[in-house]
Design a protein around this motif. Structure first.
Motif, PDB file in Angstrom:
ATOM      1  N   LEU A 170      -9.672  -2.226   2.191  1.00  0.00           N
ATOM      2  CA  LEU A 170      -8.842  -1.804   3.324  1.00  0.00           C
ATOM      3  C   LEU A 170      -9.686  -1.258   4.477  1.00  0.00           C
ATOM      4  CD1 LEU A 170      -6.105  -1.347   4.595  1.00  0.00           C
ATOM      5  CD2 LEU A 170      -5.888   0.777   3.301  1.00  0.00           C
TER       6      LEU A 170
ATOM      7  N   GLN B 259      -2.557   5.465   1.257  1.00  0.00           N
ATOM      8  CA  GLN B 259      -3.486   4.411   1.660  1.00  0.00           C
ATOM      9  C   GLN B 259      -3.277   4.034   3.120  1.00  0.00           C
ATOM     10  OE1 GLN B 259      -2.291   1.784  -1.608  1.00  0.00           O
ATOM     11  NE2 GLN B 259      -4.407   1.774  -2.349  1.00  0.00           N
TER      12      GLN B 259
ATOM     13  N   LEU C  63      -2.832  -4.082   7.362  1.00  0.00           N
ATOM     14  CA  LEU C  63      -2.501  -3.877   5.952  1.00  0.00           C
ATOM     15  C   LEU C  63      -2.111  -5.188   5.282  1.00  0.00           C
ATOM     16  CD1 LEU C  63      -0.402  -0.569   6.145  1.00  0.00           C
ATOM     17  CD2 LEU C  63      -2.744  -0.823   5.318  1.00  0.00           C
TER      18      LEU C  63
ATOM     19  N   SER D 284      -3.955  -7.042   2.159  1.00  0.00           N
ATOM     20  CA  SER D 284      -3.168  -7.410   0.981  1.00  0.00           C
ATOM     21  C   SER D 284      -3.328  -8.895   0.653  1.00  0.00           C
ATOM     22  CB  SER D 284      -1.701  -7.079   1.229  1.00  0.00           C
ATOM     23  OG  SER D 284      -0.880  -7.610   0.208  1.00  0.00           O
TER      24      SER D 284
ATOM     25  N   PHE E 123       0.823  -1.199   0.000  1.00  0.00           N
ATOM     26  CA  PHE E 123       0.000   0.000   0.000  1.00  0.00           C
ATOM     27  C   PHE E 123       0.864   1.259   0.000  1.00  0.00           C
ATOM     28  CE2 PHE E 123      -2.712  -3.261   1.910  1.00  0.00           C
ATOM     29  CZ  PHE E 123      -3.863  -3.114   1.137  1.00  0.00           C
TER      30      PHE E 123
END
Length: 306
Positions: free
Chosen positions: A139, A103, A129, A133, A99
């Motif tokens: 998110l 973000q 995060l 991912s 990210f």
């Protein structure tokens, strides 16, 4: 006179030759000018314009990051040193994860919206995060799910890695998904925690239900109803336990792990009518599915996601 004529002829020839030379030089200069123009256009297209676009992109990215940080700091009430910590944290996450810093700043905003302080953000953002991912889940939604799970089980922000590992492992070892887990945990998490159950055991039982075809909300309500029914059994339910040769102490969720309860009910051969009597229409079918797999299946799934 002959000499003059010869001289005139010679001069005319020289002038003609000079004129042709000048015309050729003019043509060559025109060609050179056109070539330089083409080179200039090519340079503008291949170098200048991309450089301008690149610069504009940097300015836009920087502006986006600054705005995201301003939003996060505003919600968190962070100023001075705290704001610097948040900014450094977002940039660090932008370098360590897939990210961008912007973000990561958005994730800080979501955490601040949930009431997290800067130190709590620092403890939980990287794990959050990484989960987003790995699962390709939104998110903002991932952040909400992780923080909700931490709150449901009264876990500190530093336990975010534990929660995200459990969720990621469940998704990898069963038909669980982030969406299913988000829906299920909202129903069963608080009840399970009140009984002292760990998140691993709850997610393990939910994963068995997902494998049996249950969606997130149905699995969550099934497990919640089962636990509530066992916590406060009706007189009819106590009669069923007696028929099965079991005492309440042997199926009390406050003193027994869930896998053991499921195993005992299965070994006692609880049938559909008895399951419906004890757990009702919402909990009965799911408990039958769990008993069909056995308490050992719940333990194995729990171990695989721990």
């Amino acid at each position: 006179m002959a000499v003059i004529r010869n001289l005139v002829v010679k001069i005319s020839a020289d002038i003609s030759s000079l004129s042709k030379g000048l015309q050729n030089a003019s043509k060559n200069l025109t060609k050179a000018s056109q070539s330089l123009t083409r080179i200039g256009t090519s340079l503008t297209t291949s170098i200048t314009l991309p450089l301008v676009a690149f610069g504009a992109g940097i300015v836009k990215t920087s502006a986006s990051f600054e705005q995201s940080m301003a939003n996060a700091a505003s919600v968190a009430g962070a100023t001075g040193e705290e704001f610097k910590k948040m900014t450094d944290l977002a940039r660090q996450m932008g370098a360590k994860t897939i990210f961008s810093a912007s973000q990561a700043a958005d994730a800080l905003y979501y955490m601040a919206s949930a009431g997290y302080k800067v130190d709590q953000m620092a403890d939980s953002i990287e794990a959050t995060l990484n989960l987003a991912s790995a699962t390709q889940y939104d998110l903002a939604a991932t952040t909400d799910v992780v923080i909700a799970a931490l709150n449901q089980f009264n876990l500190e922000a530093s336990s975010a890695q534990r929660v995200t590992n459990v969720f990621a492992s469940a998704i990898g070892n069963s038909m669980a998904s982030m969406e299913k887990l988000a829906n299920s945990m909202g129903y069963v998490g608080p009840v399970a925690n009140s009984l002292g159950y760990e998140i691993e055991e709850v997610v393990g039982a939910l994963s068995i239900l997902y494998n049996a075809g249950y969606d997130g909300s149905t699995a969550g309500t099934t497990l919640r109803q089962a636990l509530v029914s066992l916590m406060n059994p009706t007189s009819a339910a106590l009669s069923v336990f007696e028929e099965l040769g079991l005492t309440f102490d042997e199926v009390n969720p406050a003193t027994n792990d869930f896998a053991s309860i499921v195993g005992r009910l299965g070994l006692a051969s609880m049938d559909t009518a008895q399951a419906m009597e004890v757990f009702g229409a919402r909990g009965g079918p799911g408990m039958l599915a769990l008993m069909n797999q056995g308490g050992s299946a719940i333990r194995e799934m729990t171990e695989s996601i721990t």
